[in-house]
Design an enzyme around this catalytic site. Structure first.
Site, PDB file in Angstrom:
ATOM      1  N   GLY A 154      -7.657   2.812  11.862  1.00 44.60           N
ATOM      2  CA  GLY A 154      -8.340   1.602  11.374  1.00 44.60           C
ATOM      3  C   GLY A 154      -8.354   1.424   9.864  1.00 44.60           C
ATOM      4  O   GLY A 154      -9.041   0.546   9.349  1.00 44.60           O
ATOM      5  N   THR A 155      -7.573   2.238   9.129  1.00 40.89           N
ATOM      6  CA  THR A 155      -7.604   2.117   7.656  1.00 40.89           C
ATOM      7  C   THR A 155      -7.084   0.755   7.195  1.00 40.89           C
ATOM      8  O   THR A 155      -7.680   0.130   6.320  1.00 40.89           O
ATOM      9  CB  THR A 155      -6.778   3.228   6.955  1.00 40.89           C
ATOM     10  OG1 THR A 155      -5.551   3.343   7.646  1.00 40.89           O
ATOM     11  CG2 THR A 155      -7.478   4.551   6.965  1.00 40.89           C
ATOM     12  N   GLY A 156      -5.971   0.303   7.801  1.00 39.23           N
ATOM     13  CA  GLY A 156      -5.379  -0.974   7.383  1.00 39.23           C
ATOM     14  C   GLY A 156      -6.324  -2.131   7.673  1.00 39.23           C
ATOM     15  O   GLY A 156      -6.518  -3.030   6.839  1.00 39.23           O
ATOM     16  N   CYS A 157      -6.924  -2.112   8.861  1.00 42.23           N
ATOM     17  CA  CYS A 157      -7.854  -3.173   9.260  1.00 42.23           C
ATOM     18  C   CYS A 157      -9.030  -3.208   8.285  1.00 42.23           C
ATOM     19  O   CYS A 157      -9.459  -4.277   7.840  1.00 42.23           O
ATOM     20  CB  CYS A 157      -8.403  -2.902  10.672  1.00 42.23           C
ATOM     21  SG  CYS A 157      -7.131  -2.551  11.885  1.00 42.23           S
TER      22      CYS A 157
ATOM     23  N   LYS B  33       0.835  -1.206   0.000  1.00 38.39           N
ATOM     24  CA  LYS B  33       0.000   0.000   0.000  1.00 38.39           C
ATOM     25  C   LYS B  33       0.867   1.254   0.000  1.00 38.39           C
ATOM     26  O   LYS B  33       1.823   1.352   0.758  1.00 38.39           O
ATOM     27  CB  LYS B  33      -0.898   0.009   1.245  1.00 38.39           C
ATOM     28  CG  LYS B  33      -1.867  -1.161   1.281  1.00 38.39           C
ATOM     29  CD  LYS B  33      -2.704  -1.140   2.542  1.00 38.39           C
ATOM     30  CE  LYS B  33      -1.885  -1.344   3.787  1.00 38.39           C
ATOM     31  NZ  LYS B  33      -2.686  -1.469   5.006  1.00 38.39           N
TER      32      LYS B  33
ATOM     33  N   THR C  83      -7.665   8.519  10.265  1.00 39.67           N
ATOM     34  CA  THR C  83      -7.153   7.338   9.576  1.00 39.67           C
ATOM     35  C   THR C  83      -7.067   6.121  10.490  1.00 39.67           C
ATOM     36  O   THR C  83      -6.500   5.114  10.108  1.00 39.67           O
ATOM     37  CB  THR C  83      -5.732   7.620   9.031  1.00 39.67           C
ATOM     38  OG1 THR C  83      -4.940   8.084  10.134  1.00 39.67           O
ATOM     39  CG2 THR C  83      -5.746   8.656   7.935  1.00 39.67           C
TER      40      THR C  83
HETATM   41  C1  LIG Z   1      -6.502  -3.974  17.985  1.00 39.27           C
HETATM   42  C2  LIG Z   1      -5.877  -3.163  16.937  1.00 39.27           C
HETATM   43  N1  LIG Z   1      -5.557  -3.732  15.751  1.00 39.27           N
HETATM   44  C3  LIG Z   1      -4.994  -2.997  14.791  1.00 39.27           C
HETATM   45  C4  LIG Z   1      -4.722  -1.671  14.979  1.00 39.27           C
HETATM   46  C5  LIG Z   1      -4.044  -0.885  13.902  1.00 39.27           C
HETATM   47  O1  LIG Z   1      -4.855   0.114  13.388  1.00 39.27           O
HETATM   48  P1  LIG Z   1      -4.273   1.578  13.176  1.00 39.27           P
HETATM   49  O2  LIG Z   1      -2.939   1.439  12.496  1.00 39.27           O
HETATM   50  O3  LIG Z   1      -5.259   2.258  12.310  1.00 39.27           O
HETATM   51  O4  LIG Z   1      -4.158   2.193  14.536  1.00 39.27           O
HETATM   52  C6  LIG Z   1      -5.061  -1.094  16.230  1.00 39.27           C
HETATM   53  N2  LIG Z   1      -4.826   0.194  16.493  1.00 39.27           N
HETATM   54  N3  LIG Z   1      -5.631  -1.872  17.184  1.00 39.27           N
END
Ligand SMILES: Cc1ncc(COP(=O)(O)O)c(N)n1
Length: 516
Positions: free
Chosen positions: A234-237, A187, A232
């Site tokens: 949670g974008t990857g999830c 990405k 942003t």
């Molecule tokens: C439980 C959990 N899983 C994955 C992410 C990554 O997401 P981000 O990079 O958007 O903070 C997160 N913050 N928390």
């Protein structure tokens, strides 16, 4: 797009299913919570195996409680032995024990459609993967990954390469492929380009980003708009679970990726300014809900109930139906309608001006041509009433006529295409309803009613099909232009429809009373 109805009478329909194996994010924006929201928004049944509890918000991760690996296994086995799945997405796996356990279970159950989001660091900066686990990720997880979705820093850690350009991204994707991943997706969110295709110095001049998807033979370069926002979290999830949702629906990886990207771009575009840090995305941007589960058009009509009814049940309409409208009133109405048609064409020219895509602009040009043909027919119709073209051209525009057409133009100039289309919509839908009602009403005078053919015209298939198309187009525009939950915007649009209905009633008033 699939059109088949996915529900049977005895409910034997099995929905696409996906499992997320990830950490819980107490703030609801990332992790398990983001994944399940995404699955639901994309109409995939989601289940979950939680690897860790995190206490976090948009600014920090304050604590992590890892789940014992045996209990991660128990959750997974319970799902797989009962509900089953069509794809799996992995997120925060946190430690070597959990990674090894997850790989063992997925292998045991022959699960091959695994989308791996190699979560390492949260957007707030916290570590979500223990230091000694990278080797285990490389040796255990990558070989079972169907798709992997690292951002540039994650791809650097996994491959040991330095990534500064599109070519570097391709090299990283190739290396991940060689390490066992079927479809590596690197990405490009960390390398934005400006309008001159140079690497942007900062977010301000950033114009677009590029992702690289590799299938072992071909590199797919996907360019997309860089959305300037803080939100942003949670974008990857969200992207990886949206890809898993597409794969669960049997889409090819390329299609699943493209659909997932579109979903994510809009989730970012319509994100919420919640919290003090990186705000969460809008996972339900694709389900525009109007109050009481109404459609957009039903919402407009309900809001402007009184004004709309005054318009479609106007005395002018009743006297058309029973044939008692004074001839001079109808002739006055016809002369004003001639002027109206010209301005109606102008309004559509404004629609063209408001649109950005040539195909849509050309559609407005087609409408303008139809209005020209309609005007020629109108001139002939007026002739049959003894009104000459000279007389039509001599007619002075009445104030009520001016009010409606200029209102539409003004809404169009000061607002966007949806404001304009809503202003015009009162005319389209109202005349369609009036025509059908007059023609179907047993009390309508059919014989020796000189006005009956006027009503027939609006009940005819040609006009009715343009109403059907108009409704469908307006519903689509509403989805595109109204942010879910933006009640202020919805109210403004309802007000436009209310005003337009009033102005339509005044147009009939002018016809009836021969007002100038
Ligand atoms: C439980 C959990 N899983 C994955 C992410 C990554 O997401 P981000 O990079 O958007 O903070 C997160 N913050 N928390």
């Amino acid at each position: 797009m699939k059109l088949e109805v996915q529900r049977t009478e005895n409910n034997t329909y099995i929905p696409p299913r996906a499992i997320t194996i990830a950490g819980s994010d107490s703030s609801g924006g990332a992790g398990i919570q983001a994944d399940l929201k995404t699955f639901t928004a994309l109409q995939v049944y989601g289940s979950s195996a939680i690897t860790a509890l995190t206490a976090q918000n948009t600014t920090k991760v304050s604590g992590i409680h890892a789940v014992p690996s045996e209990f991660v296994e128990e959750q997974l086995v319970d799902i797989l032995e009962d509900i089953g799945t069509d794809s799996v997405k992995t997120g925060m796996l946190f430690n070597s024990d959990i990674i090894k356990t997850v790989v063992k279970v997925l292998k045991k159950y022959n699960i091959t459609k695994v989308v791996v989001d190699p979560v390492m660091i949260a957007s707030s900066g916290a570590k979500l993967l223990e230091d000694d686990t990278i080797e285990i990720v490389r040796s255990e997880l990558l070989p079972i990954a169907y798709v992997i979705t690292p951002n540039i820093p994650e791809a650097e850690v996994l491959t040991g390469l330095t990534i500064k350009s599109i070519d570097d991204m391709k090299a990283a994707a190739k290396k991940l492929y060689d390490m066992g991943v079927k479809y590596p997706l690197v990405k490009g969110g960390h390398i934005a380009f400006n309008a001159n295709n140079e690497v942007a110095k900062d977010g301000e001049e950033a114009s677009y980003i590029t992702d690289i998807l590799f299938d072992g033979e071909k590199y797919y370069e996907e360019k997309m708009e860089y959305v300037k926002t803080q939100n942003t979290h949670g974008t990857g999830c969200t992207l990886s679970s949206a890809i898993a949702a597409g794969i669960a629906k049997n889409e090819s990886v390329l299609t699943a990726y493209k659909n997932a990207r579109k979903y994510l771009q809009n989730a970012i575009k319509y994100s919420f300014n919640l919290g003090k840090g990186h705000g969460p995305l809008n996972h339900y941007h694709n389900s525009v809900l109007f109050p009481d589960n109404r459609t957009f058009v039903e919402t407009l009509k309900d809001y402007a109930k009184k004004e709309y009814n005054d318009y479609v049940n106007h005395e002018f309409v009743k006297r058309i139906a029973d044939g008692t409208l004074p001839v001079e009133s109808f002739k006055h109405f016809l002369c004003q309608d001639y002027i109206y048609l010209t301005h109606y064409a102008r309004v559509h020219a404004v629609c063209g001006f408001k649109l950005n895509n040539l195909r849509e602009i050309a559609k407005e040009a087609d409408i303008i041509n139809i209005i020209r043909t309609e005007t020629q027919l109108h001139i002939k119709y007026c002739e049959s009433w003894g009104i000459s073209l000279e007389e039509l051209e001599r007619t002075k525009e009445a104030a009520n006529n001016m009010a409606y057409t200029r209102f539409c133009i003004e809404r169009g100039l000061s607002g966007d295409i949806l404001d304009l289309k809503v202003a015009l919509f009162a005319c389209l839908i109202g005349y369609g309803e009036i025509g059908v009602r007059i023609v179907n009403d047993p009390n309508t005078k059919r014989e020796n009613n000189p006005y009956y053919t006027w009503a027939l015209n609006y009940a005819a298939d040609l006009y009715q099909s343009s109403v059907t198309t108009g409704i469908a187009e307006l519903e689509e525009l509403a989805k595109e232009y109204i942010k879910p939950g933006d009640t202020e915007r919805l109210k403004n649009l309802c007000e436009i429809f209310r005003q337009a209905s009033r102005l339509e009633a005044n147009f009939f008033e002018m016809g009836l009373k021969r007002l100038n």
